[in-house]
Motif scaffolding. Sequence first.
Motif, PDB file in Angstrom:
ATOM      1  N   ASP A 135      11.066  55.529  53.759  1.00  0.00           N
ATOM      2  CA  ASP A 135      10.206  55.644  54.938  1.00  0.00           C
ATOM      3  C   ASP A 135       9.577  54.285  55.260  1.00  0.00           C
ATOM      4  O   ASP A 135       9.815  53.295  54.566  1.00  0.00           O
ATOM      5  N   SER A 136       8.758  54.243  56.298  1.00  0.00           N
ATOM      6  CA  SER A 136       8.211  52.962  56.767  1.00  0.00           C
ATOM      7  C   SER A 136       7.242  52.335  55.768  1.00  0.00           C
ATOM      8  O   SER A 136       6.884  51.165  55.914  1.00  0.00           O
ATOM      9  N   CYS A 137       6.804  53.108  54.763  1.00  0.00           N
ATOM     10  CA  CYS A 137       5.909  52.559  53.732  1.00  0.00           C
ATOM     11  C   CYS A 137       6.656  52.202  52.451  1.00  0.00           C
ATOM     12  O   CYS A 137       6.033  51.870  51.448  1.00  0.00           O
ATOM     13  N   GLU A 188       8.732  60.336  58.832  1.00  0.00           N
ATOM     14  CA  GLU A 188       7.660  59.652  59.561  1.00  0.00           C
ATOM     15  C   GLU A 188       6.559  60.617  59.974  1.00  0.00           C
ATOM     16  O   GLU A 188       5.387  60.242  60.033  1.00  0.00           O
ATOM     17  N   LYS A 191       4.129  60.852  57.145  1.00  0.00           N
ATOM     18  CA  LYS A 191       3.653  59.567  56.628  1.00  0.00           C
ATOM     19  C   LYS A 191       2.161  59.607  56.292  1.00  0.00           C
ATOM     20  O   LYS A 191       1.748  59.202  55.203  1.00  0.00           O
ATOM     21  N   ASP A 195       0.419  59.072  52.723  1.00  0.00           N
ATOM     22  CA  ASP A 195      -0.508  57.942  52.595  1.00  0.00           C
ATOM     23  C   ASP A 195      -1.815  58.407  51.951  1.00  0.00           C
ATOM     24  O   ASP A 195      -2.351  57.743  51.051  1.00  0.00           O
TER      25      ASP A 195
END
Length: 357
Positions: A135-137, A188, A191, A195
């Motif tokens: 994922d984006s992290c 996403e 996310k 987080d």
Amino acid sequence: ALLRQCPLLLPQDRHGTAYEGFVTAQGRNFHIRILLPVDLQLKNARIECSWRLKKILHGYRHILKQRLHSCPDLVSFMVELKTVLEIALKNTQDLHIPRPPEYYSCLVRDLEILGWNRVAYVDTGLTTVKLKAEDSCGRQHLITLKLNAKYPTEPPDCLVDFPVPFAVSWMPQNSLIDIYNQFLAALESLKEFWDALDEIDGKTWVLEPENPTRSATTRRIAIGNNVSVNIEVDPRHPNMLPECYFLGADHEVNPLRTKLNNNMHLWDPEISLLQNLRELLGIDFPSRAVLEKSDFAKDCGICYAYRLDGSAPDHVCDDPRCGQPFHQACLYEWLQGLPTSRQSFNVIFGECPYCNK
């Protein structure tokens, strides 16, 4: 008990009305979904399964219906189902349904279009594929695809470690790249949830679960000696106030409950979940960087162990001079053996094994 009998069958909601996963027989896993009514009556349950399992159990449907009516709980029924499935498999002559050449050529083509760098695993029969994504992290995720012989006319069964259901939108002209893109979009959408929980896992001492999966929505966070809070986060609204349940002696947790109730209106969805909890409760949670777990996590006063069947001590003596923690199972068994204890329905009252209060 259900986990021991069917470790691959997992609850899909907090009410215990939906279970999904796999039932294992003769070394083979079969996809199954069990939907229970609100009153959890097995006789009104609905069972959904893969076409392969449905075909194997076709001649045993009346037996399974009878078992649903007679079994007292889901664990008993799953034991019966596995027994019936073992018998059915032994009586099934053709266990392996041959797949047409088009199936293999289509699957290999789809994997090449997707890119072999995204493939984490393929079994020798080309029926199970695991795809990896980031994922984006930078978190790593897997999706397991169980393909049937009618692929691509029918979609594969998709298994993911998500806190919410993952439903695939599929058309006969679709391919694995379409599933993969839907998987990325779902990552996403979750996310903010991950987080929030990653911050809690990294900056506080989480007592339970010990090794949380990506689908776990609860955390029991240590506050102090034998005091903790159990939170349940809504994966679709992770920045909203979670359900909070305090564990510990009354004189320790009552002030925390009061603070939470009085400051609830101060919750700010623009800041992190952990920061909100700190400000509402007016506390600093024990930090992993400063304290060791042994500084605030005491063993059970009866079995002298910290973990019992995966659970940490969750009952504490309310006397401020004692404060000894116990596992619920240990304490219940201890109190049952005392002649001075009394029981009202499912609640038992008795003396503390440590201080006799």
